[in-house]
Design an enzyme around this catalytic site. Sequence first.
Site, PDB file in Angstrom:
ATOM      1  N   ASP A  80      -4.684  -3.617  -4.436  1.00 43.27           N
ATOM      2  CA  ASP A  80      -4.046  -4.049  -3.190  1.00 43.27           C
ATOM      3  C   ASP A  80      -4.989  -3.793  -2.025  1.00 43.27           C
ATOM      4  OD1 ASP A  80      -2.133  -5.057  -1.470  1.00 43.27           O
ATOM      5  OD2 ASP A  80      -0.740  -3.374  -1.680  1.00 43.27           O
ATOM      6  N   LYS A  81      -4.553  -4.257  -0.876  1.00 47.77           N
ATOM      7  CA  LYS A  81      -5.270  -4.081   0.383  1.00 47.77           C
ATOM      8  C   LYS A  81      -4.302  -3.523   1.416  1.00 47.77           C
ATOM      9  CE  LYS A  81      -4.912  -6.962   3.457  1.00 47.77           C
ATOM     10  NZ  LYS A  81      -4.153  -7.123   4.743  1.00 47.77           N
ATOM     11  N   HIS A  82      -4.813  -2.685   2.307  1.00 48.50           N
ATOM     12  CA  HIS A  82      -4.009  -2.248   3.450  1.00 48.50           C
ATOM     13  C   HIS A  82      -4.806  -2.484   4.722  1.00 48.50           C
ATOM     14  CE1 HIS A  82      -1.189  -0.007   5.914  1.00 48.50           C
ATOM     15  NE2 HIS A  82      -2.238   0.522   6.506  1.00 48.50           N
ATOM     16  N   SER A  83      -4.138  -3.064   5.719  1.00 49.33           N
ATOM     17  CA  SER A  83      -4.757  -3.282   7.018  1.00 49.33           C
ATOM     18  C   SER A  83      -4.112  -2.371   8.045  1.00 49.33           C
ATOM     19  CB  SER A  83      -4.574  -4.746   7.453  1.00 49.33           C
ATOM     20  OG  SER A  83      -4.928  -4.909   8.816  1.00 49.33           O
ATOM     21  N   THR A 120       3.430  -8.643   8.264  1.00 43.75           N
ATOM     22  CA  THR A 120       3.361  -9.624   7.185  1.00 43.75           C
ATOM     23  C   THR A 120       4.752 -10.083   6.751  1.00 43.75           C
ATOM     24  OG1 THR A 120       1.253  -8.744   6.405  1.00 43.75           O
ATOM     25  CG2 THR A 120       2.544 -10.002   4.820  1.00 43.75           C
ATOM     26  N   ARG A 168       7.858  12.099  13.711  1.00 40.05           N
ATOM     27  CA  ARG A 168       6.571  11.959  14.401  1.00 40.05           C
ATOM     28  C   ARG A 168       6.673  10.990  15.570  1.00 40.05           C
ATOM     29  NH1 ARG A 168       2.986   9.525  10.243  1.00 40.05           N
ATOM     30  NH2 ARG A 168       1.452   9.508  11.931  1.00 40.05           N
ATOM     31  N   LYS A 187       2.542   5.648   0.167  1.00 39.08           N
ATOM     32  CA  LYS A 187       3.213   4.415  -0.269  1.00 39.08           C
ATOM     33  C   LYS A 187       2.335   3.615  -1.220  1.00 39.08           C
ATOM     34  CE  LYS A 187       4.110   3.122   4.066  1.00 39.08           C
ATOM     35  NZ  LYS A 187       3.933   4.288   4.943  1.00 39.08           N
ATOM     36  N   LYS A 188       1.034   3.581  -0.970  1.00 37.38           N
ATOM     37  CA  LYS A 188       0.134   2.842  -1.854  1.00 37.38           C
ATOM     38  C   LYS A 188       0.019   3.514  -3.218  1.00 37.38           C
ATOM     39  CE  LYS A 188      -0.821  -0.523   0.926  1.00 37.38           C
ATOM     40  NZ  LYS A 188      -0.304  -1.877   0.609  1.00 37.38           N
TER      41      LYS A 188
END
Length: 436
Positions: A80-83, A120, A168, A187-188
């Site tokens: 996967d990818k995270h931005s 997204t 937070r 989460k990832k």
Amino acid sequence: MLPQEIVRAKRDRQPLEARDIGDFIAGVMDKSVTKEQIAALAMAVYLNGMSRDEAVALTTAMRDSGTVLDWSDLGPAVVDKHSTGGVGDNVSLILAPIVAACGGYVPMISGRGLGHTGGTLDKFESIPGYNVTPDDEVFRRVVKEVGCAIIGQTGSLAPADKVIYGIRDVTATVESVPLITASILSKKLAAGLKGLVLDVKVGSGAFMADEAAARELATSLVEVANGAGMPTVALLTDMDHPLANAAGNAVEVRSAVNVLRGNGSEPRLREITLALAAEMLAIVGIADSAEEGLRKSQEALSSGAAAERFGQMVSALGGPSDFIEQMDEHLPVAPIVRDLTLENGAEYAGRLSFDTRQLGLAVIELGGGRTRSEDNIDHAVGLSDLASRTWDGSSPLCRIHARDEATFQKAADRVRRAVRQGGGQTPSSVSERITA
């Protein structure tokens, strides 16, 4: 150890044991740790930081606070990818189908808009019928059969993060790098990935506008992810100008589909998307190197294979079966669609720049983003045909998609105020690659 003693130790800059961190997170979940104690520890971490080992322990404890997905039946190619978010960042819509077309599996769990940046999930909800919250059986089936599924986070994945983030958010500790790292990676890791690629944005449209701060976050994410057993690399990418030529929801879906169909040039968007795809293919062994991954990714895009996967994903998750072919028949259209010009545009010819964050705020003023978490999104509104840095000074600055005249004028004023005199040199789309 008692919760208050863990807080005391971090307050006094003493190292925390992994066992104590795990006990604290377990207490968050069973409510034996109070909100006040969570807030106190968050502030202590904000002020004093965390070592790499402490951050790994926090991240894995948050991962284990809920369900951890198992994709072992799909082999090692689950990636996967995270931005970190930006304006006009519709990379995921193009990237996941490219990787799927190359033989990867992308169970992408995405979020909604945050602040001035788009989400997204909000983009996908522009597509009639698309289900961003399928049950686990549907999610697994689509990933296995199509190769990618882009959905929202379920409450069972890293639930400790939701509790801690809510605290937070109201205690001025959101910006803590170790806490950001644990929030993202828990989460990832819970998604059961075999590899991760991070897209860390830098510039006026990014949360980390300063390059040094972005590099610090990227380094922390890479070190902690690898320390937790998930191979990870990060790219620092340019967000000093909108990435796509559109900002909004339906307008960004159009942009992405046009790139998938080969109808949109969008060179920066293509370059960053392909660079991320290349890294994703390499990190899980589909390609022997990023260079080979780039060649495979380019072929998947140019051949139409990625567009086909996107269409299959949309259909499998409840959207129209002919979405790729008949996109304009399905996406919502705003009542007012009008070009915006700039009277003194000649001053910026060839040297256009934006305060990109302001463009994101213009989308929110149009109704395409949220000022409160419970706000509804108008998926039709936004900005399209945004001028590039090499703008000629006389053509429209952008096209505004608005619900009414009042919001059109508010957005127009903000976009005009966002115009800046750019430098003579265009920055690199990808400025740095960070590995463990």
